[in-house]
Scaffold this motif. Structure first.
Motif, PDB file in Angstrom:
ATOM      1  N   ARG A   1     -14.896   8.627  -2.310  1.00  0.00           N
ATOM      2  CA  ARG A   1     -14.522   7.352  -1.499  1.00  0.00           C
ATOM      3  C   ARG A   1     -15.473   6.344  -2.174  1.00  0.00           C
ATOM      4  O   ARG A   1     -16.605   6.425  -2.589  1.00  0.00           O
ATOM      5  N   ILE A   2     -14.851   4.995  -2.346  1.00  0.00           N
ATOM      6  CA  ILE A   2     -15.642   3.620  -2.716  1.00  0.00           C
ATOM      7  C   ILE A   2     -15.356   2.823  -1.719  1.00  0.00           C
ATOM      8  O   ILE A   2     -14.295   2.521  -1.525  1.00  0.00           O
ATOM      9  N   LEU A   3     -16.418   2.455  -1.049  1.00  0.00           N
ATOM     10  CA  LEU A   3     -16.384   1.470  -0.105  1.00  0.00           C
ATOM     11  C   LEU A   3     -16.533  -0.042  -0.685  1.00  0.00           C
ATOM     12  O   LEU A   3     -17.326  -0.344  -1.863  1.00  0.00           O
ATOM     13  N   GLN A   4     -16.067  -1.028  -0.037  1.00  0.00           N
ATOM     14  CA  GLN A   4     -16.240  -2.436  -0.384  1.00  0.00           C
ATOM     15  C   GLN A   4     -16.908  -3.003   0.892  1.00  0.00           C
ATOM     16  O   GLN A   4     -16.334  -3.377   1.888  1.00  0.00           O
TER      17      GLN A   4
ATOM     18  N   THR B   1      -8.919  14.670  -8.602  1.00  0.00           N
ATOM     19  CA  THR B   1      -9.568  13.907  -7.250  1.00  0.00           C
ATOM     20  C   THR B   1      -8.847  12.699  -6.754  1.00  0.00           C
ATOM     21  O   THR B   1      -8.552  11.834  -7.633  1.00  0.00           O
ATOM     22  N   ARG B   2      -8.622  12.720  -5.476  1.00  0.00           N
ATOM     23  CA  ARG B   2      -8.038  11.406  -4.860  1.00  0.00           C
ATOM     24  C   ARG B   2      -9.252  10.661  -4.339  1.00  0.00           C
ATOM     25  O   ARG B   2      -9.841  11.058  -3.214  1.00  0.00           O
TER      26      ARG B   2
ATOM     27  N   PRO C   1      -6.706  -6.208   3.552  1.00  0.00           N
ATOM     28  CA  PRO C   1      -7.465  -7.002   4.651  1.00  0.00           C
ATOM     29  C   PRO C   1      -8.469  -5.886   5.180  1.00  0.00           C
ATOM     30  O   PRO C   1      -8.757  -4.761   4.641  1.00  0.00           O
ATOM     31  N   THR C   2      -9.304  -6.231   5.973  1.00  0.00           N
ATOM     32  CA  THR C   2     -10.309  -5.492   6.623  1.00  0.00           C
ATOM     33  C   THR C   2      -9.781  -4.118   6.986  1.00  0.00           C
ATOM     34  O   THR C   2      -8.703  -4.091   7.767  1.00  0.00           O
ATOM     35  N   ASN C   3     -10.582  -3.057   6.926  1.00  0.00           N
ATOM     36  CA  ASN C   3     -10.398  -1.617   7.227  1.00  0.00           C
ATOM     37  C   ASN C   3      -9.075  -0.908   6.727  1.00  0.00           C
ATOM     38  O   ASN C   3      -8.622   0.138   6.972  1.00  0.00           O
ATOM     39  N   SER C   4      -8.802  -1.647   5.724  1.00  0.00           N
ATOM     40  CA  SER C   4      -7.490  -1.132   4.873  1.00  0.00           C
ATOM     41  C   SER C   4      -8.009   0.004   4.093  1.00  0.00           C
ATOM     42  O   SER C   4      -9.300   0.047   3.655  1.00  0.00           O
ATOM     43  N   VAL C   5      -7.126   0.945   3.925  1.00  0.00           N
ATOM     44  CA  VAL C   5      -7.647   2.352   3.235  1.00  0.00           C
ATOM     45  C   VAL C   5      -6.440   2.570   2.213  1.00  0.00           C
ATOM     46  O   VAL C   5      -5.535   2.765   2.488  1.00  0.00           O
ATOM     47  N   TYR C   6      -6.735   2.591   0.824  1.00  0.00           N
ATOM     48  CA  TYR C   6      -6.122   2.823  -0.194  1.00  0.00           C
ATOM     49  C   TYR C   6      -6.600   4.196  -1.070  1.00  0.00           C
ATOM     50  O   TYR C   6      -7.617   4.281  -1.226  1.00  0.00           O
ATOM     51  N   SER C   7      -5.608   5.090  -1.283  1.00  0.00           N
ATOM     52  CA  SER C   7      -5.976   6.225  -2.338  1.00  0.00           C
ATOM     53  C   SER C   7      -5.299   6.158  -3.579  1.00  0.00           C
ATOM     54  O   SER C   7      -4.345   5.817  -3.716  1.00  0.00           O
ATOM     55  N   ARG C   8      -6.049   6.935  -4.494  1.00  0.00           N
ATOM     56  CA  ARG C   8      -5.639   6.686  -5.876  1.00  0.00           C
ATOM     57  C   ARG C   8      -6.165   8.004  -6.628  1.00  0.00           C
ATOM     58  O   ARG C   8      -7.335   8.417  -6.523  1.00  0.00           O
TER      59      ARG C   8
END
Length: 230
Positions: free
Chosen positions: A94-97, A113-114, A142-149
């Motif tokens: 994961r990568i945090l912003q 890897t996702r 927006p805040t707390n949104s999670v997106y997987s790639r």
């Protein structure tokens, strides 16, 4: 029949013994990375545009980024030359912003890897890449949104945010299960290497890749230091 069973049991026992020996005979490569370092000062970021309207805070966010060194952006990868390893996707990446930064700044993964992108700031962010073979744009989140790639290609994938131009990061997709990243002072530890010959690649987004070939023996602890320069 009993004789066949005994022989079969012995074969299984030998196989398990060989497997245990192989697991216990892994080598370790360790050392230090040397490179020109430009110390980055902690800065304060004030989120003005695209702030999350759902936030109950009325004051502007004002937070200082945690100190980070360029050494932590160094990836050390070992590519076997004497055998072909089985490379599987990582279970978690994961990568945090956070504080208008991508954290980590450099992320090492394997193909398949996702990667999760999580916005922990109180204002909108975006993630996009123009890297050939890995182009994508997740839009403004927006805040707390999670997106997987899911990452398919190997090599470097450059990331940016179209809202905050100073934000950038790099995903490095490696076709080997043997890799690590250096610590804050440049010290690294590459463990669990089966005996054999390897090509070592030392990578950093701002420097040319350094390569070297080494051979490790069973249970060996081998010191290898590398210097990065432009």
């Amino acid at each position: 029949m009993k004789k066949v069973f005994v022989i079969f049991t012995l074969l299984i026992s030998f196989a398990l013994t060989d497997l245990a020996f192989a697991q216990d005979s892994k080598a370790t490569v360790y050392g230090r990375i040397f490179m020109p370092v430009v110390k980055k000062k902690s800065r304060t970021f004030r989120g003005r545009l695209y702030r999350n309207r759902l936030s109950s805070r009325k004051k502007r966010q004002k937070t200082a980024t945690a100190p980070r060194t360029s050494f932590q952006d160094v990836i050390i990868a070992a590519y076997p030359l004497s055998f072909k390893p089985k490379t599987e996707p990582l279970k978690k990446a994961r990568i945090l912003q956070k504080n208008a930064e991508f954290r980590p700044h450099v992320l090492a993964v394997t193909p398949g890897t996702r990667v999760q992108f999580i916005n922990l700031d109180r204002f909108f962010h975006n993630v996009f890449s123009y890297t050939p073979g890995a182009k994508f744009n997740i839009g403004r989140r927006p805040t707390n949104s999670v997106y997987s790639r899911k990452i398919y290609k190997t090599g470097k994938i450059n990331l940016f945010c179209d809202i905050h131009s100073q934000m950038n990061a790099t995903i490095v997709s490696l076709d080997t299960p043997y890799f690590t990243q250096a610590g804050k002072t440049g010290v690294y530890l590459l463990k669990e290497l089966p005996p054999g010959k390897y090509r070592i690649e030392v990578m950093h987004p701002d420097f040319p890749t350094t390569e070297s070939e080494i051979t490790v023996k069973a249970n060996e602890k081998q010191e290898q230091s590398f210097t990065l320069s432009k």
